[in-house]
Scaffold this active site. Structure first.
Site, mmCIF file in Angstrom:
data_model
loop_
_atom_site.group_PDB
_atom_site.id
_atom_site.type_symbol
_atom_site.label_atom_id
_atom_site.label_comp_id
_atom_site.label_asym_id
_atom_site.label_seq_id
_atom_site.Cartn_x
_atom_site.Cartn_y
_atom_site.Cartn_z
ATOM 1 N N SER A 1 -49.896 23.833 -47.400
ATOM 2 C CA SER A 1 -51.246 24.338 -47.829
ATOM 3 C C SER A 1 -51.980 23.204 -48.613
ATOM 4 C CB SER A 1 -51.370 25.812 -48.247
ATOM 5 O OG SER A 1 -52.566 26.319 -48.020
ATOM 6 N N GLU A 2 -53.100 22.839 -48.154
ATOM 7 C CA GLU A 2 -53.754 21.830 -48.783
ATOM 8 C C GLU A 2 -54.228 22.039 -50.247
ATOM 9 O OE1 GLU A 2 -54.706 22.740 -45.682
ATOM 10 O OE2 GLU A 2 -56.898 22.762 -45.799
#
Lengths: 237, 216, 216, 237
Positions: free
Chosen positions: B46-47
């Site tokens: 998840s960035e």
């Protein structure tokens, strides 16, 4: 040691640092890990014409959303502002400027600013409007756009735990932009949920060394809002 | 009828391989996590600064400090690590993520992708999408074949680009296309969804493409 | 007799301020840590990845994983943090260190510094010296005034440079000079060591400099 | 999960990765935090013509010093090699090439290589021989030299503790170049002093996420040498 970094509250920690038309970085992703007490003190100060560097613009009434309500922000440098309705209104009315950066380019520009790197090349945005007006060059057969480092007059940071020397650790995804912004503020002001003495944080676990932190306030038990509450049902055994 | 959203997600899950590190976009791509084959080790990135994202929390166990890039509450796994946004995008830009599955408004036959703005409408920003399509090793688009009866697979995107020559594969409700994004192979239809035909796909696709041998 | 090495280090310690973050080079600069005034909070950075270096360990307590940039065994303090070499030089390059005190072979009147190689001799490498002089806010050189009766303060360095226009102050066994490295003020003698004279300094200095008013 | 990253020994972990004229990064500062077991396995493999990227060249008979003895290194990219006598001999005999990088430039080049940044600007080395043949440009009134990102065919890393997923933590100043090199190897091979199960390292403390690690060996109780033993006397009370 360096007890001088501790301030009694957010207003005191920001005193002497705020002026109209200044640039402020604020950590956080959405409303996770935002320096909420410090943002509220900026609001109370009444300073205007702020250029705010932050991944998002908060939500209505929360985080930078507070500074939008009071019209203290003139320009945002962000990657996504979709959650804030007030933002849309002010933008469409021409009261607010926006510079969109790809999220990774924004993060790297801040990291570069803190690390003394005035410019770097990245593939991100090549062939898109993001590259317009910027130098694009081919390196080893691929095209890259040159992006510039970013610094701010003041960086506002939220940390989980900090010691009085300014050594910081962050909690889960509340880390996000906070440690990089800590390096890129000419003055970095931090709110910590837990304030401890030097030596209480394992030196191998410290994410932000104290050198990056000039002022600290202790904000125990802050209200933490959730933007999108998603859950699963318990399956009965 | 063609494929449902769930069937599209299941088809996209076939692109996963054991040991892959994968970033899933918001919307239909999020559903792909429900179709990871049992026993296959896939770590989701998840960035906003997390590798190894877990499922949604049980009611009452939500943690405001633990969200994904869609700002949804999630949980951690034994494999989880947390890091800063700079480190997260160093991971993405540096080509360490094996696969990105994301939505799109338009895809062109040369692999150009548009998914972040419509001129004249309020612009929300590109978030991490430009970094993902530029940096991740393989980019798979998961989207409806048409929008309001307008084709989304085009000879050339008319919306502003998110990335130029970045898409490797497009999975729609009607089928699967591959794109030779850096070569001259163009776009190829490689799979047809149940309940549709080559003719229907042809009618609903503005992009030029070849049909893989043996497909009917 | 002029100043001893210990007196030079003590003089350099007067450049410290409460709250400073400081990097000390190998040799005489290392001695400066012995002269930090009691009650003054000064954190020493070691460029191999440590802030808050402590004194040498007691015999038998040496830790191979805990060394300074001179590869000497040291100890940690309550304020200590550890970080990678990339993070360490981000700190240095980004201008976060207040003061660097290091040795030199030659210093020119415009602030040029040479301390890493002598042509024709085996080159060992510049280590972190070029990064320190380019990145740290204030650079103080601590060195003998002459080497084998050859002056080290010169109109122009003839050895290969470590940095161009980087030195703010030079402390030698004979006195203290300031350098207006980015302006046109040149080099100024601001202090004369006990046991020497303006004439002796003039005789042993090839660089042009002015003498601060009132100095004798 | 991902048990496939664990190898029984250094030779097994390097199998299939080594070829003549390859580029190898090796972590460590001096002989602190060096991947000693992996370097010895490279030596045993007999591979030649190596370009070694490492801050130092070890000392005689230790670390990369081993590969100098066997003349397996053709070129070093380093910041300082003063401790190695064999290095001097081979260099003066023209058997060894050396490219000196300022230590911070070397570190940032490796960090950039791992982060997909092909080039960046730095003040370090402007006006010196380091800038010769490189682009120098003025940005906001100061001069900067353009430096390139660095990657390697294989990165050899030493970590204190790692789980089977490849999540790593480092101990004190043995961290140094190890985490950046982990990001810049096409294949990264790690020796860990303590091998644990996923979940045993706090996810907020992990320095190198498992994504950067392809192969792991467990090296319990390695011999750690000290290059400069400096001590103080105990003062009797």
């Amino acid at each position: 040691m360096s007890q001088g970094k501790i301030y009694p509250n957010a207003a005191a920690a920001l005193s002497g640092l705020l002026k109209n038309d200044m640039t402020i970085m604020a950590g956080g992703f959405g409303i996770c890990g935002i320096p909420e007490s410090l943002i509220e003190a900026v609001s109370a100060s009444g300073v205007k014409g702020i250029t705010a560097i932050s991944n998002n613009a908060g939500i209505d009434g929360v985080g930078l959303g507070v500074l939008l309500e009071t019209r203290q922000i003139r320009k945002m440098i962000s990657s996504y502002v979709g959650e804030n309705k007030l933002f849309a209104q002010q933008y469409l009315a021409g009261e607010l400027e926006i510079e969109f950066n790809p999220q990774g380019t924004l993060a790297e520009r801040i990291r570069a600013g803190g690390a003394g790197i005035p410019a770097f090349f990245t593939k991100t945005g090549v062939g898109t409007s993001v590259a317009e007006g910027k130098e694009v060059r081919e390196i080893d057969g691929a095209r890259y756009v040159m992006e510039r480092g970013l610094v701010a007059d003041v960086a506002l940071v939220h940390a989980w735990k900090g010691d009085t020397e300014g050594n910081l650790v962050f909690r889960k995804t509340a880390r996000n932009f906070n440690p990089l912004m800590a390096t890129a503020g000419k003055v970095t002001v931090v709110e910590v949920e837990h304030l401890v003495e030097p030596g209480e944080i394992d030196p191998d676990h410290i994410v932000t060394p104290g050198i990056y932190v000039q002022r600290i306030i202790h904000v125990p038990d802050p209200t933490k809002r959730i933007e999108q509450r998603t859950v699963r049902k318990r399956v009965m055994a | 009828m063609a494929w449902t959203r769930e069937e599209m997600a299941a088809r996209a899950a076939k692109e996963l391989r054991d040991g892959f590190y994968v970033n899933l976009g918001i919307g239909i791509p999020t559903l792909v996590s429900n179709y990871i084959p049992t026993g296959m080790a896939v770590q989701l990135q998840s960035e906003n600064g997390m590798l190894g994202t877990g499922p949604f929390p049980y009611e009452g166990e939500e943690d405001a400090d633990l969200i994904n890039a869609g700002k949804q509450t999630i949980t951690e796994l034994p494999t989880t690590s947390f890091f800063s946004s700079a480190d997260s995008f160093a991971m993405i830009r540096g080509g360490h993520i094996d696969l990105s599955i994301l939505g799109a408004m338009q895809v062109a036959e040369n692999g150009d992708l548009a998914n972040w703005m419509i001129p004249g409408k309020m612009v929300k920003g590109m978030g991490g999408a430009m970094d993902l399509v530029a940096g991740v090793k393989r980019v798979v688009v998961l989207m409806e074949h048409s929008a309001k009866n307008e084709p989304k697979l085009l000879p050339k995107c008319d919306l502003p680009l998110t990335g130029a020559q970045v898409v490797d594969m497009v999975i729609t409700d009607l089928g699967v296309f591959t794109i030779d994004k850096h070569g001259k192979g163009g776009m190829t239809l490689v799979e047809v969804a149940n309940g549709t035909t080559l003719d229907e796909i042809k009618a609903k696709t503005a992009a030029h493409y070849t049909v893989a041998p043996g497909l009917k």
